[in-house]
Design a protein around this motif. Structure first.
Motif, PDB file in Angstrom:
ATOM      1  N   PRO A 149      66.475 -12.659  23.066  1.00 24.71           N
ATOM      2  CA  PRO A 149      65.696 -13.419  24.047  1.00 24.71           C
ATOM      3  C   PRO A 149      64.263 -12.893  24.195  1.00 24.71           C
ATOM      4  N   TYR A 150      63.360 -13.785  24.646  1.00 14.30           N
ATOM      5  CA  TYR A 150      61.934 -13.501  24.676  1.00 14.30           C
ATOM      6  C   TYR A 150      61.444 -13.367  26.116  1.00 14.30           C
ATOM      7  N   ARG A 151      60.373 -12.570  26.224  1.00 16.84           N
ATOM      8  CA  ARG A 151      59.629 -12.439  27.477  1.00 16.84           C
ATOM      9  C   ARG A 151      58.167 -12.785  27.200  1.00 16.84           C
ATOM     10  N   THR A 152      57.507 -13.353  28.187  1.00 18.77           N
ATOM     11  CA  THR A 152      56.134 -13.819  28.007  1.00 18.77           C
ATOM     12  C   THR A 152      55.216 -13.166  29.031  1.00 18.77           C
ATOM     13  N   ARG A 153      53.915 -13.213  28.739  1.00 18.59           N
ATOM     14  CA  ARG A 153      52.893 -12.710  29.667  1.00 18.59           C
ATOM     15  C   ARG A 153      51.567 -13.392  29.335  1.00 18.59           C
ATOM     16  N   TYR A 154      50.838 -13.826  30.380  1.00 15.17           N
ATOM     17  CA  TYR A 154      49.536 -14.463  30.225  1.00 15.17           C
ATOM     18  C   TYR A 154      48.429 -13.485  30.585  1.00 15.17           C
ATOM     19  N   THR A 155      47.232 -13.761  30.062  1.00 14.64           N
ATOM     20  CA  THR A 155      46.058 -13.030  30.504  1.00 14.64           C
ATOM     21  C   THR A 155      45.646 -13.516  31.891  1.00 14.64           C
ATOM     22  N   ARG A 156      44.698 -12.817  32.492  1.00 13.92           N
ATOM     23  CA  ARG A 156      44.286 -13.160  33.855  1.00 13.92           C
ATOM     24  C   ARG A 156      43.612 -14.524  33.917  1.00 13.92           C
ATOM     25  N   ASN A 157      42.925 -14.911  32.840  1.00 11.56           N
ATOM     26  CA  ASN A 157      42.266 -16.226  32.847  1.00 11.56           C
ATOM     27  C   ASN A 157      43.174 -17.332  32.327  1.00 11.56           C
ATOM     28  N   GLY A 158      44.402 -17.018  31.908  1.00 13.87           N
ATOM     29  CA  GLY A 158      45.361 -18.025  31.490  1.00 13.87           C
ATOM     30  C   GLY A 158      45.097 -18.631  30.125  1.00 13.87           C
ATOM     31  N   ARG A 159      44.237 -18.029  29.321  1.00 11.53           N
ATOM     32  CA  ARG A 159      43.884 -18.616  28.028  1.00 11.53           C
ATOM     33  C   ARG A 159      44.812 -18.138  26.916  1.00 11.53           C
ATOM     34  N   HIS A 160      45.265 -16.912  26.988  1.00 11.17           N
ATOM     35  CA  HIS A 160      46.055 -16.322  25.903  1.00 11.17           C
ATOM     36  C   HIS A 160      47.438 -15.954  26.424  1.00 11.17           C
ATOM     37  N   ILE A 161      48.396 -15.963  25.526  1.00 12.19           N
ATOM     38  CA  ILE A 161      49.784 -15.668  25.859  1.00 12.19           C
ATOM     39  C   ILE A 161      50.329 -14.665  24.852  1.00 12.19           C
ATOM     40  N   ALA A 162      51.200 -13.796  25.330  1.00 15.03           N
ATOM     41  CA  ALA A 162      51.882 -12.813  24.493  1.00 15.03           C
ATOM     42  C   ALA A 162      53.378 -12.974  24.678  1.00 15.03           C
ATOM     43  N   VAL A 163      54.109 -12.954  23.582  1.00 11.95           N
ATOM     44  CA  VAL A 163      55.569 -13.078  23.617  1.00 11.95           C
ATOM     45  C   VAL A 163      56.161 -11.883  22.888  1.00 11.95           C
ATOM     46  N   VAL A 164      57.305 -11.437  23.353  1.00  8.55           N
ATOM     47  CA  VAL A 164      58.004 -10.319  22.723  1.00  8.55           C
ATOM     48  C   VAL A 164      59.490 -10.618  22.742  1.00  8.55           C
ATOM     49  N   GLY A 165      60.131 -10.409  21.607  1.00  8.35           N
ATOM     50  CA  GLY A 165      61.564 -10.593  21.490  1.00  8.35           C
ATOM     51  C   GLY A 165      62.297  -9.265  21.551  1.00  8.35           C
ATOM     52  N   LYS A 166      63.534  -9.325  21.927  1.00  8.63           N
ATOM     53  CA  LYS A 166      64.304  -8.097  22.076  1.00  8.63           C
ATOM     54  C   LYS A 166      64.500  -7.384  20.746  1.00  8.63           C
ATOM     55  N   ASN A 167      64.503  -8.123  19.631  1.00 10.82           N
ATOM     56  CA  ASN A 167      64.711  -7.525  18.317  1.00 10.82           C
ATOM     57  C   ASN A 167      63.426  -7.025  17.672  1.00 10.82           C
ATOM     58  N   GLY A 168      62.273  -7.122  18.358  1.00  9.27           N
ATOM     59  CA  GLY A 168      61.052  -6.544  17.821  1.00  9.27           C
ATOM     60  C   GLY A 168      60.000  -7.531  17.378  1.00  9.27           C
ATOM     61  N   HIS A 169      60.172  -8.820  17.642  1.00  2.00           N
ATOM     62  CA  HIS A 169      59.165  -9.812  17.253  1.00  2.00           C
ATOM     63  C   HIS A 169      58.105  -9.899  18.348  1.00  2.00           C
ATOM     64  N   VAL A 170      56.836  -9.629  18.000  1.00  8.35           N
ATOM     65  CA  VAL A 170      55.711  -9.624  18.938  1.00  8.35           C
ATOM     66  C   VAL A 170      54.636 -10.544  18.395  1.00  8.35           C
ATOM     67  N   HIS A 181      46.501 -14.534  17.061  1.00  7.81           N
ATOM     68  CA  HIS A 181      45.758 -13.273  17.009  1.00  7.81           C
ATOM     69  C   HIS A 181      46.512 -12.226  16.212  1.00  7.81           C
ATOM     70  N   ALA A 182      47.762 -12.011  16.543  1.00  2.85           N
ATOM     71  CA  ALA A 182      48.546 -10.971  15.870  1.00  2.85           C
ATOM     72  C   ALA A 182      50.010 -11.351  15.926  1.00  2.85           C
ATOM     73  N   GLU A 183      50.735 -10.956  14.905  1.00  5.69           N
ATOM     74  CA  GLU A 183      52.189 -11.147  14.843  1.00  5.69           C
ATOM     75  C   GLU A 183      52.794  -9.938  14.160  1.00  5.69           C
ATOM     76  N   LEU A 184      53.729  -9.287  14.847  1.00  8.48           N
ATOM     77  CA  LEU A 184      54.317  -8.047  14.370  1.00  8.48           C
ATOM     78  C   LEU A 184      55.832  -8.166  14.345  1.00  8.48           C
ATOM     79  N   GLN A 185      56.422  -7.475  13.372  1.00  2.83           N
ATOM     80  CA  GLN A 185      57.867  -7.300  13.301  1.00  2.83           C
ATOM     81  C   GLN A 185      58.140  -5.806  13.399  1.00  2.83           C
ATOM     82  N   LEU A 186      58.403  -5.323  14.613  1.00  2.00           N
ATOM     83  CA  LEU A 186      58.516  -3.883  14.850  1.00  2.00           C
ATOM     84  C   LEU A 186      59.888  -3.332  14.472  1.00  2.00           C
ATOM     85  N   ARG A 187      60.893  -4.190  14.356  1.00  2.00           N
ATOM     86  CA  ARG A 187      62.233  -3.796  13.891  1.00  2.00           C
ATOM     87  C   ARG A 187      62.869  -2.736  14.788  1.00  2.00           C
ATOM     88  N   GLU A 188      62.618  -2.839  16.065  1.00  2.00           N
ATOM     89  CA  GLU A 188      63.302  -1.997  17.038  1.00  2.00           C
ATOM     90  C   GLU A 188      63.328  -2.737  18.364  1.00  2.00           C
TER      91      GLU A 188
END
Length: 616
Positions: A149-170, A181-188
Motif C-alpha cells: 500500500p501507498y502513502r502520499t504527501r503534497y508540497t505546501r503549495n499543492g503543486r507536487h506530490i510524493a508517493v511511497v510504497g511499502k515495498n520500496g517504490h518512491v 521528477h524522480a522514481e526510485l526502487q529502494l527494495r526495502e
C-alpha cells in the motif's frame, strides 16, 4: 463687482479649443443664453453651482427603511436624530445580511441540491467531473502501481506530490503537468515520506534509518540517529524534521544546520501515528494504549496527555481552518472522535466508523475525510464541530467507494478541491468541491512560482527561521512580558545569583522554609526592653548561646564544627553583611510594630521635614 466676475467667468479656467471643420454638437463654453425670465437669477450662484457639490452630510439620503424604529416621542432633537440614524443603519444592515444569506457566501464552493429529498452524497465522481471545469476535472485521476500500500504527501503549495510504497517504490512528480521528477526502487520497507522546504528535497522513512534525497532522486544524507522510523513530519517555519519510530523516541532534526536538536523518550512503546498542528507546530502522537500526547521540543514530558480510545490510536489530524482548535482521532476500536483543544473536557462528537480503524485528514476549509473499510467519507462544518451527546455520525457530505483495501492514507491537496487516497493498488484522487482554499498568499505558498521566486522564498524563510524553544501550546506568549525571575537574596533590590545556582540553605531561606533561629545570637533575639525575651513572659530569659550550641552539637563532632564555625566568623563576605543588615532592619521594624501595638511607644507622626531625611 461679483456680477462682473461672474460674467467674465473668472472662476473657470481657460479651455483650449481645437479647430475642426466638423461641427461639434456638444455645448460650448461661454455665457449661456437664458430666456428673459431667468435674468433675475444670481449670476455668481449660477457660475459656482456648475463646479461645486453639496457635502455628503447635506445631501438628501435615501428614505429610511420601513422597519426602522421611530423616536418621535423624544423631545431632545439631537438625541432623536442620533437614534433615528442608528436605527436606520441597523435596518439596512439586516437587509444586506439577508441578501448575503441568499448568495451563500459562507458556503462557497460546496455542492448544493435542489430539493430536500436529494442528498449531496448521492452525487458521484463522474457527475462532479462533468459539471466542473476542464482544469478542475484533471484532479480526478487513478494511478495504478505495484508495490503498495501507498502513502502520499503534497508540497505546501499543492503543486507536487510524493508517493511511497511499502515495498520500496518512491516517486515524486508534478501532478498538474505530469512531469516526473524522480522514481526510485529502494527494495526495502518504506513507511512514510515527506517533502522538506519544497519539492527539491524529500525524506523517506526506510527500514532502518531516515534518508534524504534531492529532486533527481540522488541520496544526500543518511540520518543514523533516526532508528526504525515509522512517521515523518516537517515543520516549515522552524526547519525541523520530526520522526517517531518503533523504539518510541520522538526526534527533532534541524535540516538547516544538520544537528539533532532534541530527542524525547515517550515511554509508550512503538508509535505509528503522528501529525502536526500547523498553528503552533506542536506534534500530536497516537500510541498503542489509546492515549494521544502533545509534544514540544522544550519539554521532556508531554504537554498534554489524553486517553482518547480504548484501543490503539490509528490516526490523528488537526483542523487548520480554525487555528488548530479541533483535533480528530480514530482508533482501532472503530470510533472517530472530535476534540476541542482548548479544554480537553471530552469529545465534542463521537461516532462509529464502518470497517474498523480509519485514517483521517482535515482540509483547509474544515472538511474532514474519513477513510475506512472500502470507502472514503467526507464531513463538513458545522456539524462535526457542534457538540452532540449521542454516538451518531454527522450528516454526510460526500462518499466514494474504493475497492482496493486497505486504505492507508488520505491527503487533501492545498488550494485545490482534490483528495488523494492511498491504497494497496496505487493512488486515487477524487474531487471534493469546497474543500480547498481558493485564495493563496504568493509570499507564503505560491502554486505558480518559478525557480527564482523559489530561491528568494527559501532564503527569506531561512532568515526568518523560528527557534525550537518558541514552540508552545499557546503561541501568543511571543512578545508578552516575562514574569519576574525568582532570583536569590535581593540585596538592596538587586538580584545577583539565579535561584537555581544558590546553595540549598539559601534556596530554603528564599522560599521561607529555612530555620533561622539557630543562627540568632542573644543580641539578635527580640526583647521587650528589660532583658526578657519577647514572647516568653516576664522573668523568663531565652536559652543562652552556649546552651544552644550544646543542644545543637549533641551527637556530632564538636571539634570540627567549632573549627568551621570560627572559620566562618573570620571571613567577611559583603553579601552576607548586607543580608545581615537587612535582617536586623526587619527585626527592628517588627519590634517597633509590637511596641506600638502594645502601647509602649507612640507611632511616628509625619512632618514636612521628613523629605530631607536620608534613607537608612
Amino acid at each position: 463687482m461679483e456680477s462682473l466676475f461672474a460674467k467674465a467667468d473668472a472662476i473657470r479656467p481657460l479651455n483650449k479649443k481645437r479647430k475642426t471643420n466638423q461641427r461639434d454638437s456638444r455645448p460650448r463654453p461661454g455665457p449661456s443664453k437664458q430666456p428673459a425670465a431667468s435674468t433675475d437669477a444670481d449670476p455668481t450662484a449660477s457660475s459656482l453651482s456648475q463646479r461645486t457639490a453639496l457635502p455628503r452630510s447635506l445631501r438628501p439620503s435615501s428614505p429610511p427603511p420601513e422597519e426602522a424604529k421611530k423616536y418621535g416621542h423624544i423631545h431632545n432633537k439631537k438625541l432623536r436624530t442620533q437614534l433615528t440614524r442608528q436605527s436606520a443603519q441597523n435596518a439596512r444592515s439586516k437587509r444586506l445580511l439577508k441578501d448575503a444569506e441568499l448568495l451563500l457566501a459562507e458556503d462557497a464552493g460546496l455542492m448544493e441540491v435542489e430539493g430536500e429529498l436529494e442528498k449531496t452524497w448521492r452525487v458521484g465522481q463522474d457527475e462532479i467531473a462533468t459539471a466542473a471545469g476542464q482544469q478542475a476535472a484533471q484532479g480526478r485521476q487513478e494511478w495504478k502501481m505495484e508495490g503498495g500500500p501507498y502513502r502520499t504527501r503534497y508540497t505546501r503549495n499543492g503543486r507536487h506530490i510524493a508517493v511511497v510504497g511499502k515495498n520500496g517504490h518512491v516517486a515524486t512528480f508534478d501532478w498538474q503537468t505530469g512531469t516526473l521528477h524522480a522514481e526510485l526502487q529502494l527494495r526495502e520497507t518504506c513507511r512514510d515520506i515527506t517533502f522538506l522546504q519544497d519539492h527539491s528535497h524529500f525524506a523517506v522513512a526506510q527500514n532502518k534509518y531516515v534518508f534524504i534525497y534531492d529532486r533527481d532522486g540522488v541520496e544526500l544524507h543518511k540520518l543514523k540517529s533516526h532508528i526504525e522510523p515509522t512517521r515523518l513530519e516537517f515543520l516549515p517555519y522552524h526547519w525541523l524534521l520530526a520522526s517517531v519510530g518503533n523504539p518510541g523516541y520522538l526526534k527533532y532534526q534541524d535540516t538547516s544546520t544538520g544537528k539533532l536538536v532534541v530527542e524525547h523518550r515517550t515511554k509508550l512503546g512503538a508509535c505509528h501515528t503522528m501529525c502536526q498542528n500547523q498553528h503552533n507546530a506542536v506534534i500530536h502522537l497516537g500510541h498503542q494504549n489509546g492515549t494521544v500526547t502533545l509534544w514540544t521540543p522544550n519539554l521532556p514530558h508531554p504537554a498534554v496527555r489524553l486517553l482518547a480510545h480504548l484501543g490503539p490510536v490509528a490516526s490523528v489530524s488537526v483542523d487548520p481552518s480554525t487555528g488548530g482548535r479541533y483535533m480528530a482521532s480514530a482508533g482501532q476500536d472503530g470510533t472517530v472522535k472530535v476534540w476541542d483543544c482548548r479544554n480537553w473536557k471530552g469529545a465534542v462528537r463521537t461516532w462509529n466508523a464502518r470497517g474498523g480503524s480509519a485514517v483521517l485528514e482535515w482540509s483547509q476549509k474544515g472538511a474532514l475525510a474519513v477513510g475506512t473499510g472500502g470507502s472514503v467519507n467526507v464531513y463538513t462544518k458545522p456539524a462535526i464541530q457542534t457538540p452532540f451527546a449521542a454516538t451518531a455520525p454527522p450528516p454526510l457530505y460526500l462518499t466514494h467507494a474504493v475497492p482496493h483495501r486497505p486504505l492507508t492514507s488520505v491527503r487533501f491537496c492545498p488550494f485545490q478541491d482534490i483528495l488523494s487516497v492511498g491504497h494497496s493498488a496505487g493512488v486515487s484522487s477524487i474531487l471534493v468541491p469546497g474543500s480547498g482554499e481558493p485564495n493563496f498568499d504568493s509570499a507564503e505558498a505560491d502554486p505558480f512560482e518559478n525557480s527564482k521566486a523559489r530561491r528568494e522564498r527559501e532564503v527569506k524563510s531561512l532568515l526568518d527561521k523560528i527557534q525550537p524553544d518558541a514552540i508552545t501550546l499557546d503561541p501568543s506568549f511571543v512578545g508578552s512580558l516575562a514574569p519576574p525571575p525568582k532570583l536569590s537574596t535581593a540585596v538592596e533590590g538587586a538580584h545577583d545569583i539565579p535561584y537555581a545556582r544558590l546553595p540549598r540553605y539559601e534556596r530554603l531561606r528564599v522560599a521561607g522554609k529555612a530555620d533561622e533561629t539557630e543562627d540568632r545570637d542573644d543580641d539578635d533575639a527580640p526583647t521587650d526592653g528589660e532583658g526578657d525575651v519577647a514572647g516568653l513572659g516576664e522573668g523568663r530569659r531565652g536559652p543562652s548561646k552556649a546552651e544552644k550550641e550544646k543542644k545543637k552539637m549533641r551527637g556530632k563532632n564538636k571539634t570540627l564544627k567549632r573549627f568551621l564555625r570560627k572559620q566562618r566568623k573570620n571571613v567577611v563576605d559583603p553579601r552576607a553583611v548586607a543580608v545581615r543588615k537587612k535582617l536586623e532592619k526587619e527585626r527592628e521594624e517588627r519590634r517597633k510594630a509590637r511596641a506600638i501595638a502594645s502601647g509602649q511607644e507612640e507611632p511616628h507622626k509625619p512632618s514636612a521635614l521628613d523629605r530631607f531625611k536620608r534613607p537608612s
